[in-house]
Every structure is written in C-alpha cells, then in structure tokens.
Design a protein around this motif. Structure first.
Motif, PDB file in Angstrom:
ATOM      1  N   THR A 196      10.941 -15.699  11.023  1.00 40.00           N
ATOM      2  CA  THR A 196      11.068 -14.855  10.456  1.00 40.00           C
ATOM      3  C   THR A 196      10.381 -13.400  11.103  1.00 40.00           C
ATOM      4  O   THR A 196       9.597 -14.058  11.662  1.00 40.00           O
ATOM      5  CB  THR A 196      10.159 -14.916   9.006  1.00 40.00           C
ATOM      6  N   LEU A 197      11.515 -12.363  11.640  1.00 38.67           N
ATOM      7  CA  LEU A 197      10.921 -11.106  12.109  1.00 38.67           C
ATOM      8  C   LEU A 197      11.079 -10.250  10.674  1.00 38.67           C
ATOM      9  O   LEU A 197      12.077  -9.894   9.570  1.00 38.67           O
ATOM     10  CB  LEU A 197      11.852 -10.945  13.105  1.00 38.67           C
ATOM     11  N   LYS A 198       9.771  -9.195  11.175  1.00 37.78           N
ATOM     12  CA  LYS A 198       9.323  -8.459   9.838  1.00 37.78           C
ATOM     13  C   LYS A 198       8.760  -7.297  10.625  1.00 37.78           C
ATOM     14  O   LYS A 198       8.278  -6.729  11.710  1.00 37.78           O
ATOM     15  CB  LYS A 198       8.702  -8.894   9.089  1.00 37.78           C
ATOM     16  N   ILE A 199       9.693  -6.180   9.957  1.00 38.48           N
ATOM     17  CA  ILE A 199       8.867  -4.209  10.676  1.00 38.48           C
ATOM     18  C   ILE A 199       8.246  -4.144   9.660  1.00 38.48           C
ATOM     19  O   ILE A 199       8.206  -4.246   7.894  1.00 38.48           O
ATOM     20  CB  ILE A 199      10.100  -3.352  11.257  1.00 38.48           C
ATOM     21  N   SER A 200       7.040  -3.087  10.347  1.00 41.47           N
ATOM     22  CA  SER A 200       6.142  -2.255   8.831  1.00 41.47           C
ATOM     23  C   SER A 200       6.598  -1.073   8.861  1.00 41.47           C
ATOM     24  O   SER A 200       6.185  -0.269  10.089  1.00 41.47           O
ATOM     25  CB  SER A 200       4.796  -3.125   9.261  1.00 41.47           C
ATOM     26  N   PRO A 201       7.826  -0.395   8.027  1.00 43.19           N
ATOM     27  CA  PRO A 201       7.858   0.828   8.186  1.00 43.19           C
ATOM     28  C   PRO A 201       7.226   2.027   8.299  1.00 43.19           C
ATOM     29  O   PRO A 201       6.673   2.825   8.146  1.00 43.19           O
ATOM     30  CB  PRO A 201       9.373   1.111   7.691  1.00 43.19           C
ATOM     31  N   ALA A 202       5.976   1.522   6.799  1.00 41.45           N
ATOM     32  CA  ALA A 202       4.775   2.263   6.228  1.00 41.45           C
ATOM     33  C   ALA A 202       3.543   0.959   6.463  1.00 41.45           C
ATOM     34  O   ALA A 202       3.709  -0.415   6.566  1.00 41.45           O
ATOM     35  CB  ALA A 202       5.452   2.958   5.122  1.00 41.45           C
ATOM     36  N   PRO A 203       2.240   1.668   6.117  1.00 42.24           N
ATOM     37  CA  PRO A 203       1.567   1.171   6.262  1.00 42.24           C
ATOM     38  C   PRO A 203       1.665  -0.476   4.743  1.00 42.24           C
ATOM     39  O   PRO A 203       2.269   0.489   3.300  1.00 42.24           O
ATOM     40  CB  PRO A 203      -0.167   2.053   5.842  1.00 42.24           C
ATOM     41  N   SER A 204       0.849  -1.033   4.709  1.00 36.83           N
ATOM     42  CA  SER A 204       1.131  -2.334   4.163  1.00 36.83           C
ATOM     43  C   SER A 204       2.879  -2.688   3.844  1.00 36.83           C
ATOM     44  O   SER A 204       2.916  -3.385   2.456  1.00 36.83           O
ATOM     45  CB  SER A 204       0.331  -1.488   2.298  1.00 36.83           C
ATOM     46  N   VAL A 205       3.346  -2.440   4.772  1.00 34.38           N
ATOM     47  CA  VAL A 205       5.186  -2.537   3.332  1.00 34.38           C
ATOM     48  C   VAL A 205       5.408  -3.597   5.054  1.00 34.38           C
ATOM     49  O   VAL A 205       5.073  -3.519   6.189  1.00 34.38           O
ATOM     50  CB  VAL A 205       5.805  -1.250   4.099  1.00 34.38           C
ATOM     51  N   SER A 206       6.085  -4.302   4.251  1.00 32.66           N
ATOM     52  CA  SER A 206       6.692  -5.742   5.886  1.00 32.66           C
ATOM     53  C   SER A 206       7.866  -5.919   5.256  1.00 32.66           C
ATOM     54  O   SER A 206       8.620  -5.836   3.642  1.00 32.66           O
ATOM     55  CB  SER A 206       5.519  -6.923   5.454  1.00 32.66           C
ATOM     56  N   MET A 207       8.944  -5.657   5.758  1.00 34.83           N
ATOM     57  CA  MET A 207      10.084  -5.853   5.518  1.00 34.83           C
ATOM     58  C   MET A 207      10.715  -7.001   7.109  1.00 34.83           C
ATOM     59  O   MET A 207      10.970  -6.344   7.720  1.00 34.83           O
ATOM     60  CB  MET A 207      11.062  -4.981   5.662  1.00 34.83           C
ATOM     61  N   PRO A 208      11.565  -7.770   6.098  1.00 33.30           N
ATOM     62  CA  PRO A 208      12.226  -9.087   7.000  1.00 33.30           C
ATOM     63  C   PRO A 208      13.742  -8.616   7.347  1.00 33.30           C
ATOM     64  O   PRO A 208      15.136  -7.210   6.481  1.00 33.30           O
ATOM     65  CB  PRO A 208      12.438 -10.142   5.859  1.00 33.30           C
TER      66      PRO A 208
END
Length: 281
Positions: free
Chosen positions: A209-221
């Motif tokens: 699972t690869l995820k990005i964090s476009p904002a603090p405390s946000v994790s989006m697969p």
C-alpha cells in the motif's frame, strides 16, 4: 607390514575424503550457478488512485512476472538481471508498474552485494541454504531498502516442513510523490514459506500500500497491490525444494556419514588384523 595396516590406511583415507568433500568441494557445488535463470509468476489485483475523483479505482486483475537471469560474474559476484512485468489479466496489456535492474549477489550466502550492477541493494536476494529460525533483512524493490522478514513459525506445507516468515512494516518513508514534495509512505505485508534445507521459497503473498500525505495528519492511499504465487509456481517451487533438499542431504549429510562409517569399519579391521598378527607372533 603394509599388508597388516592397509585396511586402517584405507579407512583413514576415506575419513579424510569425507571431510574434504563436505568442507571443500560441496560448498563450491552449492553456490548459485553462473547460468542461474528463474521466472516467478504471481496473480492478484491492483488499485490505483483516480486523480479526477481522488478515490481508488476498482481493483483490476493482474498477472505479474519476476524474470531473473544471471548475466555474468565479477570477482565471483553473480550479476543478476531482473525484470518485473505487470499485465492486465483480462486485456493482456502491460501496465506501468514494472521495473528493470541489475544487481550483484553473493553466490554462497545469496545476499545482495553493493557495488555491482546498476543499483546497490542490501539484505538478502533469497533465503540461504540451511535457513535458520531467525529474522532476515530482505531488499524491497518498491521500498528501495531492506525490510525485516521475521520468523513466525514452523509448519507443514504441501508435504514439506517449512519455516514461515513475515514482513509487516508500516509507514516506511518513500521520499516524495512524483517530485511534488508531498510525503509518500508505504505499508508492506509479505508472507513467505521456505523449505529450510534448500532455502527455496515455496509460497509468497504480498500486499503493498503506497500512501501520500497532502496535509498533516492526512494519509491517502494511491496504490494497493495484492499478489501471490500462482498455483503453477507453487508446484514448481515445491518440486525444486524437494529435489534440492534431497541433493543437499545426500551430498552433505548421508554420504558424509556413510563414508565416515565405512572408514571407521576399515580402521577397526586394520587394528583387529594387526592385533591378531601380534598375538600369533
């Protein structure tokens, strides 16, 4: 005099040959061959982010091939060409998730060797012969670093005694996403079953699972893949493990002790005949 002692001489010679075979010749035979070539086949599903909706697309069925072929030797380091290909299981079209690289391997320990090929890998390429109940570092092409394969348990699989290992590491730092500066992380769950004498992996499944964090405390697969050995690959690996285990056991264990036993018998015969001759004289 020699006639009296020749059985002992022959027995001693056999014992010496047994040790030379196990500690000198067999290790050379057990190395990864210079013409090593192996394909592993996987099947499963992949989900990718839909940039228009910021949601993952429905899972698509995929077939994955990991093609390995030795391309040469440098300082007894084996150069391995690896190509990983993803194809859509229904359409047959190639998908842009594959990779190609060349790296160096220690032919005895099966560990990666830095300074060879076009990528410096660490950890293991595959499990060594005589695999132990311990943790092993394994290189992940997706994570671009070694992940820890922890020993979990021993069990019976397809009639073989196997050791079960698991990689379960979350939020591994993968740098930034597509040069956007957005932090990217990965979760890796890998289950591997290994025949320990040969070190041959007879089963493997992987969830990435690869995820990005476009904002603090946000994790989006943005990418999820779940793949496992195909039935055909499992059957091939089980057969390879059985034959390799048998060869190792006969070459390094059974033959060793048989020759040692015969040698001891001849030594005993020699001493017995010598003792009888002394008694007669």
């Amino acid at each position: 005099m020699f006639k009296r002692w020749w059985p002992s001489f022959l027995g001693t010679l056999l014992v010496a040959v047994a040790f030379i075979w196990v500690y000198v010749f067999f290790p050379v035979m057990a190395k990864l061959p210079a013409d090593y070539e192996q394909n592993y086949y996987f099947s499963g599903t992949v989900q990718v982010l839909n940039s228009a909706t910021n949601q993952l697309n429905p899972a698509m069925p995929v077939n994955v091939t990991r093609a390995l072929k030795a391309s040469g030797l440098e300082d007894d380091v084996l150069l391995m060409d690896q190509k990983i290909t993803f194809t859509h299981a229904q359409a047959g079209t190639e998908l842009p998730f594959g990779s190609e690289e060349v790296y160096g391997l220690d032919r005895t320990t099966r560990a990666n060797v830095a300074g060879y090929g076009d990528i410096d890998r660490t950890g293991q390429f595959t499990f060594p012969a005589n695999t132990q109940k311990q943790d092993y570092p394994f290189w992940s092409a997706t994570a671009h670093q070694s992940l820890t394969a922890k020993f979990v348990k021993e069990e019976t699989y397809q009639g073989l005694t196997v050791y079960v290992f698991q990689v379960d590491q979350k939020n591994i730092n993968l740098g930034t996403y597509a040069n956007t500066g957005i932090p990217q992380t990965g979760d890796f769950l890998i289950n591997i079953k290994v025949e320990p004498v040969s070190g041959v992996p007879v089963y493997s499944d992987t969830t990435t699972t690869l995820k990005i964090s476009p904002a603090p405390s946000v994790s989006m697969p943005i990418f999820i893949s779940t793949i496992a050995y195909t039935t055909e690959t499992i059957d091939e690996m089980v057969s390879t493990a059985e034959s390799t285990k048998s060869m190792i056991m006969w070459a390094s264990v059974y033959a060793f002790w048989i020759i040692i036993g015969v040698g001891i018998v001849f030594i005993g015969i020699g001493f017995s005949e010598a003792a009888q001759l002394r008694a007669k004289s």
